[in-house]
Design a protein around this motif. Structure first.
Motif, PDB file in Angstrom:
ATOM      1  N   LEU A 188      60.289  66.762  27.643  1.00  0.00           N
ATOM      2  CA  LEU A 188      59.158  66.202  28.391  1.00  0.00           C
ATOM      3  C   LEU A 188      57.913  67.039  28.150  1.00  0.00           C
ATOM      4  CD1 LEU A 188      60.954  65.132  31.661  1.00  0.00           C
ATOM      5  CD2 LEU A 188      59.443  63.664  30.303  1.00  0.00           C
ATOM      6  N   GLY A 189      58.081  68.352  28.135  1.00  0.00           N
ATOM      7  CA  GLY A 189      56.959  69.225  27.832  1.00  0.00           C
ATOM      8  C   GLY A 189      56.392  68.946  26.450  1.00  0.00           C
ATOM      9  N   LEU A 190      57.263  68.793  25.474  1.00  0.00           N
ATOM     10  CA  LEU A 190      56.820  68.491  24.111  1.00  0.00           C
ATOM     11  C   LEU A 190      56.080  67.158  24.046  1.00  0.00           C
ATOM     12  CD1 LEU A 190      59.988  69.658  22.150  1.00  0.00           C
ATOM     13  CD2 LEU A 190      57.698  70.677  22.003  1.00  0.00           C
ATOM     14  N   GLY A 225      51.032  64.649  23.295  1.00  0.00           N
ATOM     15  CA  GLY A 225      50.081  63.666  23.794  1.00  0.00           C
ATOM     16  C   GLY A 225      48.756  64.282  24.226  1.00  0.00           C
ATOM     17  N   GLY A 226      48.554  65.576  23.928  1.00  0.00           N
ATOM     18  CA  GLY A 226      47.294  66.231  24.235  1.00  0.00           C
ATOM     19  C   GLY A 226      47.140  66.638  25.689  1.00  0.00           C
ATOM     20  N   GLN A 227      48.265  66.839  26.394  1.00  0.00           N
ATOM     21  CA  GLN A 227      48.210  67.219  27.796  1.00  0.00           C
ATOM     22  C   GLN A 227      48.977  68.528  28.024  1.00  0.00           C
ATOM     23  OE1 GLN A 227      49.080  63.969  30.537  1.00  0.00           O
ATOM     24  NE2 GLN A 227      48.754  62.527  28.858  1.00  0.00           N
ATOM     25  N   PRO A 228      48.433  69.651  27.502  1.00  0.00           N
ATOM     26  CA  PRO A 228      49.156  70.915  27.608  1.00  0.00           C
ATOM     27  C   PRO A 228      49.374  71.381  29.049  1.00  0.00           C
ATOM     28  CG  PRO A 228      46.948  71.279  26.717  1.00  0.00           C
ATOM     29  CD  PRO A 228      47.173  69.793  26.770  1.00  0.00           C
ATOM     30  N   GLU A 229      48.472  71.017  29.955  1.00  0.00           N
ATOM     31  CA  GLU A 229      48.655  71.420  31.361  1.00  0.00           C
ATOM     32  C   GLU A 229      49.945  70.828  31.915  1.00  0.00           C
ATOM     33  OE1 GLU A 229      45.973  69.627  30.338  1.00  0.00           O
ATOM     34  OE2 GLU A 229      44.202  70.888  30.607  1.00  0.00           O
ATOM     35  N   GLN A 230      50.184  69.548  31.634  1.00  0.00           N
ATOM     36  CA  GLN A 230      51.416  68.880  32.066  1.00  0.00           C
ATOM     37  C   GLN A 230      52.624  69.512  31.387  1.00  0.00           C
ATOM     38  OE1 GLN A 230      50.415  67.080  34.877  1.00  0.00           O
ATOM     39  NE2 GLN A 230      51.885  65.572  34.173  1.00  0.00           N
ATOM     40  N   ALA A 231      52.484  69.823  30.116  1.00  0.00           N
ATOM     41  CA  ALA A 231      53.585  70.397  29.338  1.00  0.00           C
ATOM     42  C   ALA A 231      54.051  71.717  29.945  1.00  0.00           C
ATOM     43  CB  ALA A 231      53.151  70.602  27.886  1.00  0.00           C
ATOM     44  N   ILE A 232      53.111  72.536  30.387  1.00  0.00           N
ATOM     45  CA  ILE A 232      53.447  73.867  30.902  1.00  0.00           C
ATOM     46  C   ILE A 232      54.434  73.787  32.061  1.00  0.00           C
ATOM     47  CG2 ILE A 232      52.466  75.832  32.172  1.00  0.00           C
ATOM     48  CD1 ILE A 232      50.013  75.563  30.227  1.00  0.00           C
ATOM     49  N   GLY A 233      54.230  72.871  32.974  1.00  0.00           N
ATOM     50  CA  GLY A 233      55.137  72.734  34.114  1.00  0.00           C
ATOM     51  C   GLY A 233      56.566  72.435  33.681  1.00  0.00           C
ATOM     52  N   GLY A 252      58.128  80.205  23.419  1.00  0.00           N
ATOM     53  CA  GLY A 252      57.234  79.899  22.305  1.00  0.00           C
ATOM     54  C   GLY A 252      56.373  78.678  22.581  1.00  0.00           C
ATOM     55  N   ASN A 253      56.973  77.651  23.168  1.00  0.00           N
ATOM     56  CA  ASN A 253      56.203  76.454  23.492  1.00  0.00           C
ATOM     57  C   ASN A 253      55.175  76.720  24.584  1.00  0.00           C
ATOM     58  OD1 ASN A 253      57.232  74.651  21.596  1.00  0.00           O
ATOM     59  ND2 ASN A 253      59.042  74.275  22.821  1.00  0.00           N
ATOM     60  N   LEU A 254      55.517  77.582  25.537  1.00  0.00           N
ATOM     61  CA  LEU A 254      54.524  77.987  26.538  1.00  0.00           C
ATOM     62  C   LEU A 254      53.350  78.691  25.859  1.00  0.00           C
ATOM     63  CD1 LEU A 254      56.821  79.163  29.455  1.00  0.00           C
ATOM     64  CD2 LEU A 254      54.917  77.544  29.678  1.00  0.00           C
ATOM     65  N   ARG A 274      47.792  78.523  24.084  1.00  0.00           N
ATOM     66  CA  ARG A 274      46.856  78.579  22.951  1.00  0.00           C
ATOM     67  C   ARG A 274      45.973  77.334  22.948  1.00  0.00           C
ATOM     68  NH1 ARG A 274      49.129  77.162  17.284  1.00  0.00           N
ATOM     69  NH2 ARG A 274      49.015  75.197  18.377  1.00  0.00           N
ATOM     70  N   ASP A 275      46.603  76.170  23.165  1.00  0.00           N
ATOM     71  CA  ASP A 275      45.837  74.916  23.183  1.00  0.00           C
ATOM     72  C   ASP A 275      44.809  74.895  24.306  1.00  0.00           C
ATOM     73  OD1 ASP A 275      47.338  74.117  21.019  1.00  0.00           O
ATOM     74  OD2 ASP A 275      48.642  72.775  22.183  1.00  0.00           O
TER      75      ASP A 275
END
Length: 179
Positions: free
Chosen positions: A94-96, A101-109, A132-134, A139-140
């Motif tokens: 889901l984070g990926l 989709g250009g929503q790194p804030e959502q991904a972080i959670g 690593g993904n965090l 970075r984004d």
């Protein structure tokens, strides 16, 4: 259940065919998503989990972001109901999906939740992956100090478990040194 088995096998076969297989799956996509929704509605968790697992990569490779989000949420719900250790993977997926989709804030959670479960399960490789993904998500967001912090933790774990991913993370870290 037989219909889910049929489509799960079909997806596996078609993915191996590449573009021709993707064209076939594109024609079946609405039906696949309907079948997945129906499995969830009927609390058929095994069917939902296997179908979600089968179609997630296809949806990712074809860039069907909305369906990928729904599929990963269905996979997560099924894993939670089946009490499977794949919950961390679904959270990370889901984070990926949000990150792609250009929503790194959502991904972080989602990455943070996946990281917590990976640590709880003692899954060091997944822990390194989610760290690593965090790092990439931060970075984004141009939060470079946080990005470095997470990437350094990731590379330390990947070095420890002798993962080839360590070199990739080191390359990402070196990008910060060049700035």
């Amino acid at each position: 259940h037989r219909l889910v088995d049929y489509y799960t096998n079909l997806v596996g076969e078609q993915i191996l065919l590449g573009l021709d297989g993707f064209a076939r799956l594109d024609a079946e996509r609405a039906h696949l998503m309907g079948l997945l929704a129906n499995s969830i509605e009927r609390n058929e968790w095994d069917s939902a989990h296997s179908l979600a697992a089968a179609i997630e990569d296809y949806l990712d490779l074809q860039g069907h972001w909305a369906e990928r989000l729904l599929t990963n949420q269905a996979g997560l719900t099924a894993a939670q109901n089946l009490k499977l250790h794949t919950e961390s993977s679904w959270l990370g997926n889901l984070g990926l999906a949000y990150s792609n989709g250009g929503q790194p804030e959502q991904a972080i959670g989602y990455y943070e939740k996946a990281l917590t479960l990976a640590r709880k399960n003692g899954d060091r490789r997944s822990e390194g992956n989610w760290l690593g993904n965090l790092g990439l998500a931060y970075r984004d967001l141009e939060k470079i100090d946080l990005a470095r912090q997470y990437l350094r933790q990731s590379v330390a774990i990947f070095d420890e478990v002798k993962s080839p991913s360590a070199d990739l993370i080191k390359d990402w870290l070196s990008e910060f040194e060049e700035e």
